[in-house]
Design a protein around this motif. Structure first.
Motif, PDB file in Angstrom:
ATOM      1  N   GLU A  30       1.292  -0.851   0.012  1.00 38.03           N
ATOM      2  CA  GLU A  30       0.110   0.009  -0.381  1.00 38.03           C
ATOM      3  C   GLU A  30       0.993   1.215  -0.161  1.00 38.03           C
ATOM      4  OE1 GLU A  30      -1.426   1.361   3.332  1.00 38.03           O
ATOM      5  OE2 GLU A  30      -0.989   0.129   4.773  1.00 38.03           O
ATOM      6  N   THR A  32      -0.681   4.309   1.351  1.00 41.46           N
ATOM      7  CA  THR A  32      -0.655   5.221   2.053  1.00 41.46           C
ATOM      8  C   THR A  32      -0.281   5.553   3.403  1.00 41.46           C
ATOM      9  OG1 THR A  32      -3.543   5.419   1.880  1.00 41.46           O
ATOM     10  CG2 THR A  32      -2.529   5.651   4.660  1.00 41.46           C
ATOM     11  N   GLY A  37       1.362   8.108   6.758  1.00 40.56           N
ATOM     12  CA  GLY A  37       1.902   7.019   7.735  1.00 40.56           C
ATOM     13  C   GLY A  37       2.831   6.851   8.890  1.00 40.56           C
ATOM     14  N   LYS A  91      -5.789  10.245   0.254  1.00 40.77           N
ATOM     15  CA  LYS A  91      -6.281   9.599   1.142  1.00 40.77           C
ATOM     16  C   LYS A  91      -7.538   8.827   0.690  1.00 40.77           C
ATOM     17  CE  LYS A  91      -6.720   7.263   5.684  1.00 40.77           C
ATOM     18  NZ  LYS A  91      -6.830   6.839   7.492  1.00 40.77           N
ATOM     19  N   THR A 110      -5.443   3.281   0.670  1.00 38.71           N
ATOM     20  CA  THR A 110      -5.167   2.473   2.302  1.00 38.71           C
ATOM     21  C   THR A 110      -5.426   0.867   1.823  1.00 38.71           C
ATOM     22  OG1 THR A 110      -7.729   2.363   2.007  1.00 38.71           O
ATOM     23  CG2 THR A 110      -6.879   4.652   3.427  1.00 38.71           C
ATOM     24  N   VAL A 111      -5.255  -0.128   2.738  1.00 40.15           N
ATOM     25  CA  VAL A 111      -5.668  -0.832   2.551  1.00 40.15           C
ATOM     26  C   VAL A 111      -7.230  -1.212   1.926  1.00 40.15           C
ATOM     27  CG1 VAL A 111      -6.710  -3.188   3.885  1.00 40.15           C
ATOM     28  CG2 VAL A 111      -4.248  -2.130   4.732  1.00 40.15           C
ATOM     29  N   GLY A 130      -0.744  -1.953   9.562  1.00 39.39           N
ATOM     30  CA  GLY A 130      -1.640  -2.729  10.831  1.00 39.39           C
ATOM     31  C   GLY A 130      -2.867  -2.244   9.762  1.00 39.39           C
ATOM     32  N   HIS A 135     -12.889   2.195  15.999  1.00 36.53           N
ATOM     33  CA  HIS A 135     -12.560   3.694  16.761  1.00 36.53           C
ATOM     34  C   HIS A 135     -12.877   3.022  17.699  1.00 36.53           C
ATOM     35  CE1 HIS A 135      -9.402   5.535  14.272  1.00 36.53           C
ATOM     36  NE2 HIS A 135      -9.878   4.806  13.410  1.00 36.53           N
ATOM     37  N   SER A 145     -13.624   1.717  10.234  1.00 35.84           N
ATOM     38  CA  SER A 145     -12.564   1.546   9.605  1.00 35.84           C
ATOM     39  C   SER A 145     -13.800   1.211   8.106  1.00 35.84           C
ATOM     40  CB  SER A 145     -11.634   1.429   8.820  1.00 35.84           C
ATOM     41  OG  SER A 145     -10.537   1.126   8.106  1.00 35.84           O
ATOM     42  N   ASP A 147     -11.716  -0.939   5.859  1.00 35.71           N
ATOM     43  CA  ASP A 147     -10.926  -1.527   4.871  1.00 35.71           C
ATOM     44  C   ASP A 147     -11.779  -3.107   5.995  1.00 35.71           C
ATOM     45  OD1 ASP A 147      -8.526  -0.212   5.133  1.00 35.71           O
ATOM     46  OD2 ASP A 147      -7.918  -0.637   6.663  1.00 35.71           O
ATOM     47  N   LYS A 164      -4.132  -1.806  15.465  1.00 34.42           N
ATOM     48  CA  LYS A 164      -3.293  -0.687  15.698  1.00 34.42           C
ATOM     49  C   LYS A 164      -3.743  -0.914  17.450  1.00 34.42           C
ATOM     50  CE  LYS A 164      -1.661   1.943  12.519  1.00 34.42           C
ATOM     51  NZ  LYS A 164      -3.218   1.379  11.753  1.00 34.42           N
ATOM     52  N   PHE A 194      -0.392  -5.035  16.594  1.00 35.08           N
ATOM     53  CA  PHE A 194       0.579  -3.680  15.928  1.00 35.08           C
ATOM     54  C   PHE A 194       1.886  -3.782  16.735  1.00 35.08           C
ATOM     55  CE2 PHE A 194       1.982   0.510  14.446  1.00 35.08           C
ATOM     56  CZ  PHE A 194       1.715  -0.274  12.402  1.00 35.08           C
ATOM     57  N   THR A 268      -6.405   7.846  12.049  1.00 34.78           N
ATOM     58  CA  THR A 268      -5.068   7.711  12.251  1.00 34.78           C
ATOM     59  C   THR A 268      -3.961   8.473  12.291  1.00 34.78           C
ATOM     60  OG1 THR A 268      -6.466   5.723  11.325  1.00 34.78           O
ATOM     61  CG2 THR A 268      -4.429   5.412  11.362  1.00 34.78           C
ATOM     62  N   LEU A 272      -1.022   7.696  14.915  1.00 29.39           N
ATOM     63  CA  LEU A 272       0.429   7.817  14.692  1.00 29.39           C
ATOM     64  C   LEU A 272       2.165   8.947  14.551  1.00 29.39           C
ATOM     65  CD1 LEU A 272       0.169   5.656  11.414  1.00 29.39           C
ATOM     66  CD2 LEU A 272       0.403   4.909  13.657  1.00 29.39           C
ATOM     67  N   ASN A 287       7.328   0.127  13.788  1.00 31.72           N
ATOM     68  CA  ASN A 287       6.474   0.265  12.797  1.00 31.72           C
ATOM     69  C   ASN A 287       6.962  -0.227  11.156  1.00 31.72           C
ATOM     70  OD1 ASN A 287       4.089   1.032  10.629  1.00 31.72           O
ATOM     71  ND2 ASN A 287       3.603   3.067  12.109  1.00 31.72           N
TER      72      ASN A 287
HETATM   73  N1  PSU Z   1      -0.956   0.897   8.971  1.00 29.50           N
HETATM   74  C1  PSU Z   1       0.466   1.640   9.022  1.00 29.50           C
HETATM   75  N2  PSU Z   1       0.540   2.879   8.923  1.00 29.50           N
HETATM   76  C2  PSU Z   1      -0.685   3.399   8.163  1.00 29.50           C
HETATM   77  C3  PSU Z   1      -1.886   2.229   7.827  1.00 29.50           C
HETATM   78  C4  PSU Z   1      -2.139   1.616   8.742  1.00 29.50           C
HETATM   79  O1  PSU Z   1       1.145   0.935   9.910  1.00 29.50           O
HETATM   80  O2  PSU Z   1      -0.635   4.549   7.889  1.00 29.50           O
HETATM   81  C5  PSU Z   1      -3.183   3.017   7.121  1.00 29.50           C
HETATM   82  C6  PSU Z   1      -3.548   2.184   6.031  1.00 29.50           C
HETATM   83  O3  PSU Z   1      -3.672   2.359   5.289  1.00 29.50           O
HETATM   84  C7  PSU Z   1      -5.273   1.400   6.634  1.00 29.50           C
HETATM   85  C8  PSU Z   1      -4.760   3.407   7.250  1.00 29.50           C
HETATM   86  O4  PSU Z   1      -5.676   1.689   5.844  1.00 29.50           O
HETATM   87  O5  PSU Z   1      -4.112   3.631   7.815  1.00 29.50           O
HETATM   88  C9  PSU Z   1      -6.944   2.909   7.911  1.00 29.50           C
HETATM   89  O6  PSU Z   1      -7.482   4.266   7.968  1.00 29.50           O
HETATM   90  P1  PSU Z   1      -8.690   4.730   8.938  1.00 29.50           P
HETATM   91  O7  PSU Z   1      -7.747   4.484  10.244  1.00 29.50           O
HETATM   92  O8  PSU Z   1      -9.286   6.031   8.322  1.00 29.50           O
HETATM   93  O9  PSU Z   1      -9.551   3.333   7.987  1.00 29.50           O
END
Ligand code: PSU
Ligand code: MN
Length: 310
Positions: A30, A32, A37, A91, A110-111, A130, A135, A145, A147, A164, A194, A268, A272, A287
């Protein structure tokens, strides 16, 4: 390739295309994590190292991102460098992927979005850090998410280091079960968190070799069961930050996000970067280690699927 229509929107790197054409092993990665991240320059250095780890373990890496509306399956070294400091990179999740493509924008996947693009290209295995999840405070925010729903619908195996611990882990696992996603611990009975090798939660399923995981994926596909598989691979012991140590940092970061009214997609990335400060950079080192560890396992799994040696 899944649809001919998709090929209109996809630029597949020649090496990735050739390998897929021969039924060889490819691992999706990925973007993101690169743009939202990790800080520069560790983001680009890590992305390169992760690609090298995939190669060293017998597969071809395909880092996925959207550049000027084109879905790139496999980035050149120049594109990877550019992405590391690029501005105006969205994103992207399922909801906004087609918008970015239609309007010629840049986007990090993202994932969820990486799974969609990987599947369009015919890639079955994807390594990340992760996944996103349910949340904390979901009762108020409804922040779950995308995801998780993607894992329920798109047939790509995702190798992660769990979710995470900034998330509500029990509800994340509950949601995955409800949506019918197999969650498999790799050589562990506990769901990894994580930065930490374990949470307090049992992992629903367990397998101990790449071949066993390849067999699960093959069987699931053969039975016509759609959706992905989530493989939870604990961070190596030498690199972990134990749960007890991490808990205080996480509570502070989550409280800070709430106090500042951080919401939606920003949550997120905020957590981080705040944890990076709170841990004096240790969270980032962990990480990086866990992403590499996941890339190695993903490559071994992709190679086993390609060889059908299970
Ligand atoms: N894991 C990491 N760093 C990140 C992410 C995951 O170590 O930046 C990203 C991934 O791309 C995941 C996204 O899909 O955060 C989730 O974001 P959200 O909670 O907004 O769906
Ligand atoms: Mn969210």
């Amino acid at each position: 390739m899944k649809h001919d229509i998709a090929s209109r929107f996809l630029d597949i790197a020649p090496e990735v295309r050739d390998t897929l054409g021969q039924g060889g092993a490819v691992v999706a990665l990925e973007s993101t994590i690169i743009t939202h991240g990790m800080p520069h320059p560790q983001n680009v250095a890590t992305a390169r190292e992760v690609e090298a780890v995939v190669r060293a373990n017998g597969a071809v890496p395909a880092t996925i991102a959207i550049i000027e509306g084109r879905i790139k399956i496999g980035l050149s070294p120049e594109e990877l460098d550019w992405l590391g400091t690029a501005r105006d990179v969205m994103k992207l999740s399922r909801a906004d992927l087609p918008y970015a493509v239609a309007s010629g924008r840049h986007g990090a996947t993202t994932v969820a979005a990486t799974m969609i693009c990987a599947h369009l290209a015919g890639i079955r295995v994807f390594a990340t850090g992760g996944i996103g999840g349910v949340h904390q405070g979901v009762e108020e925010t409804l922040d779950i998410s995308a995801d998780l729903d993607e894992l329920a619908r798109t047939p790509v195996a995702v190798i992660c280091a769990g979710a995470k611990a900034i998330l509500d882990l029990p509800r994340t696992l509950e949601y995955l079960e409800t949506r019918g996603v197999p969650v498999v611990g790799y050589r562990t009975d506990r769901f990894p968190a994580f930065w930490s090798r374990t949470s307090d939660l049992p992992v629903p399923l367990r397998l101990d070799s790449p071949e066993a995981m390849a067999s699960l994926i093959y069987t699931k596909e053969s039975l016509g069961l759609d959706g992905g598989v989530l493989i939870a691979n604990p961070v190596p012991e030498a690199d972990e930050i134990p749960q007890e140590e991490m808990r205080g940092f996480i509570d502070r970061a989550v409280a800070e996000a709430k106090a500042r009214g951080v919401a939606g997609k920003a949550v997120t990335p905020f957590l981080l970067s705040h944890l990076y400060e709170l841990t004096g950079g240790r969270s980032l080192a962990t990480n990086i280690a866990l992403v590499k560890n996941n890339a190695a396992l993903a490559a071994q799994l992709a190679a086993s699927l390609a060889r059908q040696d299970f």
